[in-house]
Write an enzyme that holds these catalytic residues in place. Structure first.
Site, PDB file in Angstrom:
ATOM      1  N   ASP A 117      12.317   5.674  -1.695  1.00  0.00           N
ATOM      2  CA  ASP A 117      12.146   6.541  -2.861  1.00  0.00           C
ATOM      3  C   ASP A 117      13.513   7.092  -3.237  1.00  0.00           C
ATOM      4  O   ASP A 117      14.341   7.368  -2.360  1.00  0.00           O
ATOM      5  CB  ASP A 117      11.197   7.701  -2.556  1.00  0.00           C
ATOM      6  CG  ASP A 117       9.748   7.266  -2.404  1.00  0.00           C
ATOM      7  OD1 ASP A 117       9.351   6.283  -3.048  1.00  0.00           O
ATOM      8  OD2 ASP A 117       9.014   7.919  -1.643  1.00  0.00           O
ATOM      9  N   ASP A 131       6.023   3.533  -7.874  1.00  0.00           N
ATOM     10  CA  ASP A 131       5.154   4.699  -8.046  1.00  0.00           C
ATOM     11  C   ASP A 131       4.957   5.028  -9.525  1.00  0.00           C
ATOM     12  O   ASP A 131       3.839   5.303  -9.969  1.00  0.00           O
ATOM     13  CB  ASP A 131       5.743   5.922  -7.335  1.00  0.00           C
ATOM     14  CG  ASP A 131       5.906   5.727  -5.841  1.00  0.00           C
ATOM     15  OD1 ASP A 131       5.144   4.944  -5.246  1.00  0.00           O
ATOM     16  OD2 ASP A 131       6.816   6.355  -5.267  1.00  0.00           O
TER      17      ASP A 131
END
Length: 161
Positions: A117, A131
């Site tokens: 991330d 995401d």
């Protein structure tokens, strides 16, 4: 046939874009944070859990669940009509495959990898392209289903019973 191709292309584009941006993040953000605008910055973190980093350590289970979800979504593709529905479903599948690839290929054992991330708003959990694609794809599919339902209910109201 066109619907399947549109979903497959959208999934492939999201998967490739996700993996390319993660490779960049791994190379460029290992030892620094890049401030962009307002609260948006790029900062590398690793997530071994799922949404909001909950469930850390459940990698193999999460990988298996992701595989099942991708299978269910692909088998439900006949219910999605139109280019926007296909693109949305492709975004969800591609995003799920992108995060699954991290779990499978970025760890010492199957499913033990961490999801990369790097998009940090500082007021929301850090996320990645996969995401974002899952979220945007879900909104697109829900909007498509809502519009389809409204069209169907309008058509049944206009038809004399």
């Amino acid at each position: 046939m066109t619907r399947n191709l549109n979903i497959a292309i959208a999934s492939g584009v999201v998967l490739c874009l996700d993996q390319i941006t993660k490779a960049w993040a791994l190379a460029a953000l290992e030892d620094r944070i890049i401030d962009l605008v307002w609260t948006l910055r790029l900062r590398l973190v690793y997530n071994t859990g799922f949404a909001f980093s909950t469930g850390s350590g459940l990698g193999p289970v999460l990988a298996l669940v992701a595989l099942v979800i991708v299978g269910v979504l692909w088998s439900s593709r006949r219910r999605v009509q139109g280019i926007w529905g296909a693109m949305g479903l492709g975004g969800i599948i591609g995003g799920a495959l992108g995060n699954l690839a991290d779990r499978v290929f970025r760890g010492a054992a199957w499913g033990r990898g961490a999801v990369v991330d790097f998009i940090d708003l500082q007021w929301w959990p850090i996320f990645n392209v996969a995401d974002a694609s899952i979220t945007i794809g879900l909104v697109m599919v829900l909007f498509h289903l809502y519009r389809s339902e409204r069209r169907g209910s309008r058509a049944s109201e206009e038809t004399p019973g």
